[in-house]
Design a protein around this motif. Structure first.
Motif, mmCIF file in Angstrom:
data_model
loop_
_atom_site.group_PDB
_atom_site.id
_atom_site.type_symbol
_atom_site.label_atom_id
_atom_site.label_comp_id
_atom_site.label_asym_id
_atom_site.label_seq_id
_atom_site.Cartn_x
_atom_site.Cartn_y
_atom_site.Cartn_z
ATOM 1 N N GLN A 163 0.734 -1.266 0.107
ATOM 2 C CA GLN A 163 -0.015 0.017 -0.067
ATOM 3 C C GLN A 163 0.797 1.326 -0.040
ATOM 4 O OE1 GLN A 163 -3.423 -0.014 -0.377
ATOM 5 N NE2 GLN A 163 -3.305 -2.270 -0.362
ATOM 6 N N PRO A 164 1.069 2.026 -0.995
ATOM 7 C CA PRO A 164 2.101 3.100 -1.121
ATOM 8 C C PRO A 164 1.328 4.102 -0.318
ATOM 9 C CG PRO A 164 0.733 2.708 -3.232
ATOM 10 C CD PRO A 164 0.467 1.685 -2.434
ATOM 11 N N PRO A 165 2.180 5.277 0.124
ATOM 12 C CA PRO A 165 1.743 6.365 0.927
ATOM 13 C C PRO A 165 1.034 7.323 0.053
ATOM 14 C CG PRO A 165 4.065 6.357 0.204
ATOM 15 C CD PRO A 165 3.774 4.976 0.032
ATOM 16 N N HIS A 166 0.992 7.268 -1.216
ATOM 17 C CA HIS A 166 0.209 8.234 -2.092
ATOM 18 C C HIS A 166 0.326 7.405 -3.538
ATOM 19 C CE1 HIS A 166 4.060 9.498 -3.774
ATOM 20 N NE2 HIS A 166 4.621 9.549 -2.687
ATOM 21 N N VAL A 167 -0.677 8.004 -4.436
ATOM 22 C CA VAL A 167 -0.608 7.786 -5.863
ATOM 23 C C VAL A 167 0.678 8.422 -6.486
ATOM 24 C CG1 VAL A 167 -3.008 6.635 -5.917
ATOM 25 C CG2 VAL A 167 -2.444 8.901 -6.056
ATOM 26 N N PHE A 168 0.835 7.823 -7.574
ATOM 27 C CA PHE A 168 2.147 8.388 -8.389
ATOM 28 C C PHE A 168 1.591 8.998 -9.664
ATOM 29 C CE2 PHE A 168 3.450 5.122 -5.601
ATOM 30 C CZ PHE A 168 4.641 5.594 -5.199
ATOM 31 N N ASP A 169 2.634 10.037 -10.123
ATOM 32 C CA ASP A 169 2.273 10.627 -11.414
ATOM 33 C C ASP A 169 2.561 9.464 -12.565
ATOM 34 O OD1 ASP A 169 1.696 13.367 -10.585
ATOM 35 O OD2 ASP A 169 3.672 13.609 -10.047
ATOM 36 N N ALA A 170 3.567 8.633 -12.355
ATOM 37 C CA ALA A 170 3.949 7.638 -13.362
ATOM 38 C C ALA A 170 4.472 6.528 -12.456
ATOM 39 C CB ALA A 170 4.994 8.214 -14.005
ATOM 40 N N VAL A 171 4.265 5.236 -13.067
ATOM 41 C CA VAL A 171 4.698 3.889 -12.449
ATOM 42 C C VAL A 171 5.371 3.205 -13.355
ATOM 43 C CG1 VAL A 171 4.211 1.738 -11.650
ATOM 44 C CG2 VAL A 171 2.917 3.815 -10.939
ATOM 45 N N LEU A 172 6.706 2.714 -13.254
ATOM 46 C CA LEU A 172 7.538 1.824 -14.189
ATOM 47 C C LEU A 172 7.406 0.616 -13.588
ATOM 48 C CD1 LEU A 172 9.236 1.286 -16.564
ATOM 49 C CD2 LEU A 172 11.262 1.978 -15.309
ATOM 50 N N LEU A 173 6.619 -0.663 -14.139
ATOM 51 C CA LEU A 173 6.816 -1.896 -13.730
ATOM 52 C C LEU A 173 7.529 -2.885 -14.649
ATOM 53 C CD1 LEU A 173 5.719 -4.404 -11.701
ATOM 54 C CD2 LEU A 173 3.696 -4.290 -13.348
ATOM 55 N N ASP A 174 8.817 -3.054 -14.172
ATOM 56 C CA ASP A 174 9.525 -3.842 -14.842
ATOM 57 C C ASP A 174 9.510 -5.522 -14.209
ATOM 58 O OD1 ASP A 174 11.590 -5.270 -16.064
ATOM 59 O OD2 ASP A 174 13.294 -4.001 -15.581
ATOM 60 N N ALA A 175 8.476 -6.016 -14.758
ATOM 61 C CA ALA A 175 7.886 -7.227 -13.882
ATOM 62 C C ALA A 175 8.991 -8.361 -13.898
ATOM 63 C CB ALA A 175 6.601 -7.531 -14.472
ATOM 64 N N PRO A 176 8.824 -9.504 -13.000
ATOM 65 C CA PRO A 176 9.709 -10.577 -12.805
ATOM 66 C C PRO A 176 9.251 -11.188 -14.204
ATOM 67 C CG PRO A 176 8.735 -10.124 -10.644
ATOM 68 C CD PRO A 176 8.179 -9.081 -11.564
ATOM 69 N N ALA A 209 1.236 -15.244 -14.963
ATOM 70 C CA ALA A 209 0.081 -14.941 -13.912
ATOM 71 C C ALA A 209 0.467 -14.216 -12.975
ATOM 72 C CB ALA A 209 -0.163 -16.296 -13.408
ATOM 73 N N LEU A 210 1.586 -14.223 -12.556
ATOM 74 C CA LEU A 210 1.978 -13.236 -11.470
ATOM 75 C C LEU A 210 2.121 -11.868 -12.340
ATOM 76 C CD1 LEU A 210 3.719 -12.237 -9.096
ATOM 77 C CD2 LEU A 210 5.817 -12.790 -10.054
ATOM 78 N N GLN A 211 2.643 -11.730 -13.327
ATOM 79 C CA GLN A 211 2.639 -10.461 -13.989
ATOM 80 C C GLN A 211 1.325 -9.683 -14.237
ATOM 81 O OE1 GLN A 211 4.608 -11.888 -17.639
ATOM 82 N NE2 GLN A 211 6.436 -12.244 -16.446
ATOM 83 N N GLN A 212 0.123 -10.463 -14.359
ATOM 84 C CA GLN A 212 -1.196 -10.022 -14.431
ATOM 85 C C GLN A 212 -1.444 -9.511 -13.073
ATOM 86 O OE1 GLN A 212 -3.735 -12.979 -15.803
ATOM 87 N NE2 GLN A 212 -3.037 -13.280 -17.857
ATOM 88 N N ARG A 213 -1.124 -10.049 -11.907
ATOM 89 C CA ARG A 213 -1.411 -9.646 -10.556
ATOM 90 C C ARG A 213 -0.746 -8.112 -10.220
ATOM 91 N NH1 ARG A 213 -0.694 -15.100 -9.448
ATOM 92 N NH2 ARG A 213 1.135 -14.612 -8.118
ATOM 93 N N LEU A 214 0.504 -8.074 -11.045
ATOM 94 C CA LEU A 214 1.243 -7.057 -10.715
ATOM 95 C C LEU A 214 0.812 -5.715 -11.330
ATOM 96 C CD1 LEU A 214 4.899 -8.507 -10.701
ATOM 97 C CD2 LEU A 214 3.543 -7.720 -8.468
ATOM 98 N N ILE A 215 0.384 -6.154 -12.531
ATOM 99 C CA ILE A 215 -0.066 -5.207 -13.494
ATOM 100 C C ILE A 215 -1.405 -4.377 -13.041
ATOM 101 C CG2 ILE A 215 -1.557 -4.494 -15.801
ATOM 102 C CD1 ILE A 215 0.225 -6.689 -17.146
ATOM 103 N N ASN A 216 -2.244 -5.195 -12.312
ATOM 104 C CA ASN A 216 -3.407 -4.778 -11.657
ATOM 105 C C ASN A 216 -3.026 -3.801 -10.351
ATOM 106 O OD1 ASN A 216 -5.659 -5.737 -13.424
ATOM 107 N ND2 ASN A 216 -5.187 -7.650 -12.412
#
Length: 440
Positions: free
Chosen positions: A302-315, A342-349
């Motif tokens: 749970q991040p402390p706030h929402v972000f202007d941008a997110v970079l997800l370099d997934a496993p 399957a993990l990547q789908q959860r991380l995207i959400n």
């Protein structure tokens, strides 16, 4: 306990013995080569710089050319006798056929991996490798190197995803050692001259001869960092991030964190691994760059706030980095790919929920497998309020065919083949519109 292990206790360590332990660790025990190189019990760190470079090259070549090496050995050994270490024969064959070692030195070194009292194995290794020295080059000349060095599961996947011609080009690119790519904070042209490097169209620098990285100009001053040219592209998809809050998810070891911080972003780097984050912090300190670092499981964080941008370099399966990690084809399989997808789908959400309305998410993986890239596009399009921001090949400095019809980035190891290739990456940028799309 293997014969090589017993011998290692009786004879002082030497480079080829350590190479044999590393090769057995990958092919026999399923351990990653990078982990083995860091394992103090193997002794790699105790070698001289020259010997470490030799061992790396020998083991990497044995892995990169494993299919050809085993194909040659099958011509002279229909069965592997019990107690005969394959590593000695594989390394000897690699030296003879792919590293141009003098035949007597390669044969004698392989034989000496066995204890003097092990006369039968020593004799067999000697006999086989002498045949390899005499006849091996002719056998190699008849081999299909690209196909023979690619495990079946990868070849089938790439043929289906990219077609037979591109699959072959990808496999061919994996036979060459990757050059050294460098990202700089500024004055790329000036640093290209200082580092005797090529300035790539994407803005990265490339040295064909790596050498000792720590001794290159600018390293101690924190002017640049090592980052494959393809790995530097996803952050650019976010556009201007100066002054913006950016979450770098699955951030370690930190190349993209450094890149975002150098672009002026307020970066929060998040990863589950404390040891890998320690390395990230060390890199940032050397580079004189700042980022807030958090240890967390992205799915549940749970991040402390929402972000202007997110970079997800997934496993991911990392099959796009085989040029740099030739052990990967023997550590992964289709089952791993499906679990990671399957993990990547959860991380995207999870990542999408961290993004402000009007913000951008970049999802990327260093994988060639479509299950981890292109096949996520329906999910990405279905995210509430999602709009794909098409990649611009000219802006990124990549070939036009590196951008898909969907607007995603898809680099391949055979891109820039004349320059030494690049890692295989999939990346796509999505903007979260202020109002979610209406249900249909």
């Amino acid at each position: 306990m293997s014969d090589l292990t017993v011998t290692a206790k009786l004879v002082p360590p030497n480079p080829r013995r350590i190479a044999a332990s590393l090769l057995d660790g990958v092919l026999g025990k399923g351990r990653a080569l990078d982990d083995l190189l860091a394992d103090r019990t193997i002794g790699f760190r105790g070698l001289t710089d020259r010997d470490r470079a030799f061992v790396r090259r020998l083991v990497a070549t044995a892995l990169r050319r494993r299919g050809q090496v085993d194909g040659v050995l099958r011509k002279f050994l229909t069965l592997w006798p019990k107690g005969l270490p394959r590593e000695a024969l594989r390394l000897g064959t690699t030296e003879l056929l792919f590293l141009d070692a003098p035949p007597h030195a390669a044969v004698d070194s392989a034989v000496d991996l066995m204890h003097p009292e092990q006369k039968k194995p020593r004799g067999l290794i000697n006999a086989v490798l002498r045949k390899v020295a005499a006849e091996g080059a002719a056998i190699v000349a008849q081999q299909d190197a690209a196909r023979q060095n690619t495990p079946d599961w990868l070849w089938r996947s790439w043929e289906q995803a990219y077609g037979p011609d591109l699959a072959r080009d990808i496999a061919q690119a994996h036979l060459q050692e990757a050059p050294l790519d460098i990202s700089v904070k500024g004055d790329a042209a000036g640093w290209a001259e200082r580092l005797q490097a090529e300035l790539l169209p994407s803005g990265c620098l490339r040295r064909q001869a790596a050498g000792a990285v720590e001794s290159l100009p600018g390293y101690d001053d924190g002017t640049w960092w090592i980052q494959d040219a393809a790995a530097a592209l996803p952050a650019k998809l976010l556009g201007d991030v100066n002054g913006k809050t950016v979450a770098d998810l699955c951030a370690a070891p930190g190349g993209k964190t450094a890149q975002l911080a150098a672009m002026g972003a307020q970066v929060m780097a998040v990863d589950r691994s404390d040891p890998r984050l320690k390395r990230l912090k060390e890199n940032l300190k050397r580079l004189h760059l700042k980022a807030e670092v958090r240890t967390a499981e992205i799915e549940h964080w749970q991040p402390p706030h929402v972000f202007d941008a997110v970079l997800l370099d997934a496993p991911c399966s990392a099959t796009g980095t085989i040029r740099r990690h030739p052990d990967l084809p023997y550590l992964k399989d289709e089952t791993d790919v499906m679990k990671l997808a399957a993990l990547q789908q959860r991380l995207i959400n999870a990542a999408w929920a961290m993004l402000k309305p009007g913000g951008k998410l970049v999802y990327c993986v260093c994988s060639l497998q479509p299950e981890e890239g292109e096949r996520h596009m329906p999910l990405l399009r279905a995210l509430a309020g999602a709009r794909i921001v098409p990649a611009d090949a000219a802006m990124l400095g990549v070939p036009e065919d590196a951008v898909t019809l969907d607007g995603a980035l898809r680099t391949l190891p055979c891109h820039w083949a004349e320059r030494g290739g690049m890692d295989g990456f999939f990346a796509v940028c999505l903007e979260k519109t202020a109002a979610p799309k209406a249900a249909t």
